[in-house]
Enzyme design. Structure first.
Site, PDB file in Angstrom:
ATOM      1  N   HIS A   1       1.427  24.971   3.254  1.00 57.77           N
ATOM      2  CA  HIS A   1       2.430  23.956   3.567  1.00 57.77           C
ATOM      3  C   HIS A   1       3.609  24.573   4.343  1.00 57.77           C
ATOM      4  O   HIS A   1       3.969  24.103   5.430  1.00 57.77           O
ATOM      5  CB  HIS A   1       2.927  23.302   2.271  1.00 57.77           C
ATOM      6  CG  HIS A   1       3.941  22.220   2.476  1.00 57.77           C
ATOM      7  ND1 HIS A   1       3.608  20.891   2.462  1.00 57.77           N
ATOM      8  CD2 HIS A   1       5.275  22.264   2.705  1.00 57.77           C
ATOM      9  CE1 HIS A   1       4.693  20.156   2.679  1.00 57.77           C
ATOM     10  NE2 HIS A   1       5.726  20.974   2.830  1.00 57.77           N
ATOM     11  N   GLU A   2       4.182  25.612   3.778  1.00 61.05           N
ATOM     12  CA  GLU A   2       5.364  26.207   4.414  1.00 61.05           C
ATOM     13  C   GLU A   2       4.994  26.864   5.740  1.00 61.05           C
ATOM     14  O   GLU A   2       5.791  26.867   6.683  1.00 61.05           O
ATOM     15  CB  GLU A   2       6.046  27.209   3.470  1.00 61.05           C
ATOM     16  CG  GLU A   2       6.507  26.631   2.117  1.00 61.05           C
ATOM     17  CD  GLU A   2       7.386  25.379   2.227  1.00 61.05           C
ATOM     18  OE1 GLU A   2       8.014  25.175   3.290  1.00 61.05           O
ATOM     19  OE2 GLU A   2       7.422  24.599   1.253  1.00 61.05           O
ATOM     20  N   GLU A  47       7.353  17.394   8.548  1.00 57.55           N
ATOM     21  CA  GLU A  47       6.464  17.223   7.398  1.00 57.55           C
ATOM     22  C   GLU A  47       5.036  16.924   7.866  1.00 57.55           C
ATOM     23  O   GLU A  47       4.071  17.265   7.180  1.00 57.55           O
ATOM     24  CB  GLU A  47       7.011  16.124   6.480  1.00 57.55           C
ATOM     25  CG  GLU A  47       6.467  16.134   5.062  1.00 57.55           C
ATOM     26  CD  GLU A  47       6.834  17.376   4.247  1.00 57.55           C
ATOM     27  OE1 GLU A  47       7.660  18.200   4.673  1.00 57.55           O
ATOM     28  OE2 GLU A  47       6.250  17.527   3.155  1.00 57.55           O
ATOM     29  N   HIS A  68       5.211  24.308   8.462  1.00 59.90           N
ATOM     30  CA  HIS A  68       6.586  24.189   8.955  1.00 59.90           C
ATOM     31  C   HIS A  68       6.925  25.373   9.865  1.00 59.90           C
ATOM     32  O   HIS A  68       7.537  25.214  10.917  1.00 59.90           O
ATOM     33  CB  HIS A  68       7.577  24.189   7.777  1.00 59.90           C
ATOM     34  CG  HIS A  68       7.617  22.914   6.979  1.00 59.90           C
ATOM     35  ND1 HIS A  68       7.898  21.696   7.543  1.00 59.90           N
ATOM     36  CD2 HIS A  68       7.439  22.678   5.646  1.00 59.90           C
ATOM     37  CE1 HIS A  68       7.901  20.751   6.592  1.00 59.90           C
ATOM     38  NE2 HIS A  68       7.612  21.328   5.436  1.00 59.90           N
TER      39      HIS A  68
HETATM   40 ZN    ZN Z   1       7.610  20.250   3.602  1.00 58.48          ZN
END
Ligand code: ZN
Length: 508
Positions: free
Chosen positions: A272-273, A302, A276
């Site tokens: 997830h990170e 996101e 980003h």
């Molecule tokens: Zn996030």
């Protein structure tokens, strides 16, 4: 206190860029301190660090909201526009003027009062959550709702006060658009949750075995480097509340947290990170130190974390490819498990109390519940004292479960305690955008799914870099959606993605 932009050398655009560069430098320096605060700082450092961060944030805010910014924007405007509407300089003037005007809407006294109240409110929330005491939090939350309403009036809006709040997190997004998207998703997702609840549960026993942290870290880092996360310009550390942060495109860091008996938390947190982070690492160098060197909006940001975490990282193709490496990393834990069993286990659908632990099918319902309650609070249709009951009623309606207490119900998130109303919808809209962008990439490159199943990510990665990441904040979200997808944000690709994937897993 002034920064050095009264140095008159160069064109008006040069002076504006110097001014923005120094503001950016202060913000990034504060970012380093913030990163350190959440990773390595000893607990004793908290008080000094809070002072240092407050000072740097005041400096950046004062420089940006001062008359100098307006004068420099005015002076640079004509030259920037002469370079063409689509030029970088025109975008730098346009986007910064937009942020400047928003930042001037709230009087300084009002901001100071609200900031002070939000710190007290957040402290009260932490204590109230620990002791499951909503009555303790209630007067603070009432104040934060009131500040949100007054902010909306000060910012101004055409149709709905909530529009003014949404606009802070997702520029130009309207309440009516969010409602229309959620109205498509809600009945379909509620029906899916019910239908899945009647099917046999996949086996998940092996996910609770003992997975040493180093194995989790090595596996997570190997996969995200394959995705495209550049570790020569990034790093991974441990933080209690995982996040991504950047100090310019060449230093973009991520954090995660480990639980030996829940390896999916750290591994999917890393994916997830890293989603980003890959976005931040690949914004064009031309926007460095202009305040445009970041993802376009919360929803776009996101969309990329969710794309790499879920659409890619929880896909059958990718998991099947990496399963031998997982078995090699954790031989004892996975010796009696097949790749297909692993795929089903990390995609298990189970209504739960806690938003941050929710699966793909239930997640958006947690957001819709919050969005509907926020709207009712801002409109005055719901009073804070009635919030816990309203929360429980919606949990039953959407997920079929009743929170046993307020700590794991209405008080589970930090957002409202610090007055962040309008933030939650961006999480669900990010999911929606992730599927739409992936669809667009597949239309351009139908070979992508076969490549992903061979652990080859560069076609997708480069398509994302060239069509999305490089632009940074040059375009506002609506214009960027049009540029990337050729159409506005649309819930149907996400719904089709969920129905196809979970229809297959659960035999719906
Ligand atoms: Zn996030």
């Amino acid at each position: 206190m002034e920064n050095q932009t009264d140095d008159a050398a160069g064109s008006a655009m040069d002076r504006l860029r110097r001014h923005l560069a120094e503001i950016s430098d202060v913000e990034k320096a504060a970012g380093v301190l913030g990163w350190d605060q959440q990773t390595y700082m000893p607990p004793g450092g908290a008080e000094h660090r809070a002072d240092q961060l407050a000072t740097l944030s005041r400096i950046a805010h004062t420089w940006f909201t001062g008359d100098t910014t307006r004068d420099l924007l005015d002076a640079a405007q004509a030259d920037a526009e002469a370079e063409g509407e689509d030029s970088d300089n025109a975008a730098i003037v346009r986007r910064n003027r937009r942020e400047y005007e928003i930042s001037r809407k709230l009087p300084n006294d009002f901001v100071a009062e609200m900031t002070h109240a939000s710190i007290l409110s957040n402290e009260a929330w932490q204590k109230a959550r620990r002791t499951d005491d909503f009555a303790l939090f209630r007067p603070h939350l009432e104040k934060m709702v009131d500040f949100a309403r007054r902010s909306a009036d000060l910012y101004g809006y055409e149709d709905h006060p909530y529009d003014a709040l949404l606009n802070l997190y997702e520029p130009e997004m309207k309440t009516a658009e969010v409602k229309a998207i959620f109205d498509v998703l809600r009945p379909a997702q509620v029906a899916m949750v019910k239908a899945i609840g009647e099917k046999p549960k996949p086996r998940t026993d092996f996910l609770a075995r003992d997975y040493p942290e180093t194995g989790q870290e090595n596996f997570g880092l190997k996969v995200v480097q394959d995705f495209g996360y550049d570790l020569s310009r990034g790093r991974l550390d441990i933080a209690p509340h995982p996040f991504e942060t950047d100090f310019g495109r060449n230093d973009v860091r991520i954090t995660t947290r480990y639980d030996r008996h829940m390896p999916t938390q750290a591994i999917y947190g890393i994916f997830h990170e890293a989603g980003h982070a890959m976005y931040e690492q690949n914004v064009s160098e031309r926007f460095s130190r202009t305040l445009l060197d970041s993802g376009a909006s919360m929803v776009f940001h996101e969309s990329q974390s969710r794309l790499w975490e879920n659409v890619i990282g929880r896909s059958r193709g990718v998991l099947t490819h990496y399963f031998p490496l997982l078995q090699e990393t954790f031989p004892e834990n996975l010796k009696d498990v097949t790749a297909e069993e692993f795929y089903r286990a990390v995609n298990v659908v189970k209504p739960s109390l806690i938003r941050v632990e929710a699966d793909e099918v239930t997640y958006n319902l947690h957001i819709m519940l919050r969005f509907e309650l926020e709207l009712a609070l801002i409109c005055g249709d719901l009073e804070v004292k009635d919030l816990p009951d309203a929360w429980a009623a919606k949990m039953r309606e959407y997920l079929g479960i009743t929170p046993p207490n307020d700590a794991d119900g209405v008080m589970q998130d930090t957002h409202w305690s610090s007055g962040s109303f309008g933030y939650f919808p961006t999480y669900a809209l990010g999911n929606v955008m992730s599927a739409q962008i992936f669809d667009t990439a597949l239309k351009a490159h139908p070979e992508i799914p076969d490549e992903l199943a061979r652990g080859k990510f560069d076609t997708l990665f480069h398509w994302l870099v060239n069509n999305l990441y490089v632009h940074g904040r040059k375009y506002l979200p609506k214009a960027l959606a049009q540029k990337v997808n050729g159409q506005p944000l649309d819930p149907h690709p996400y719904l089709a993605y969920l129905q196809q994937k979970y229809g297959d897993i659960y035999g719906l």
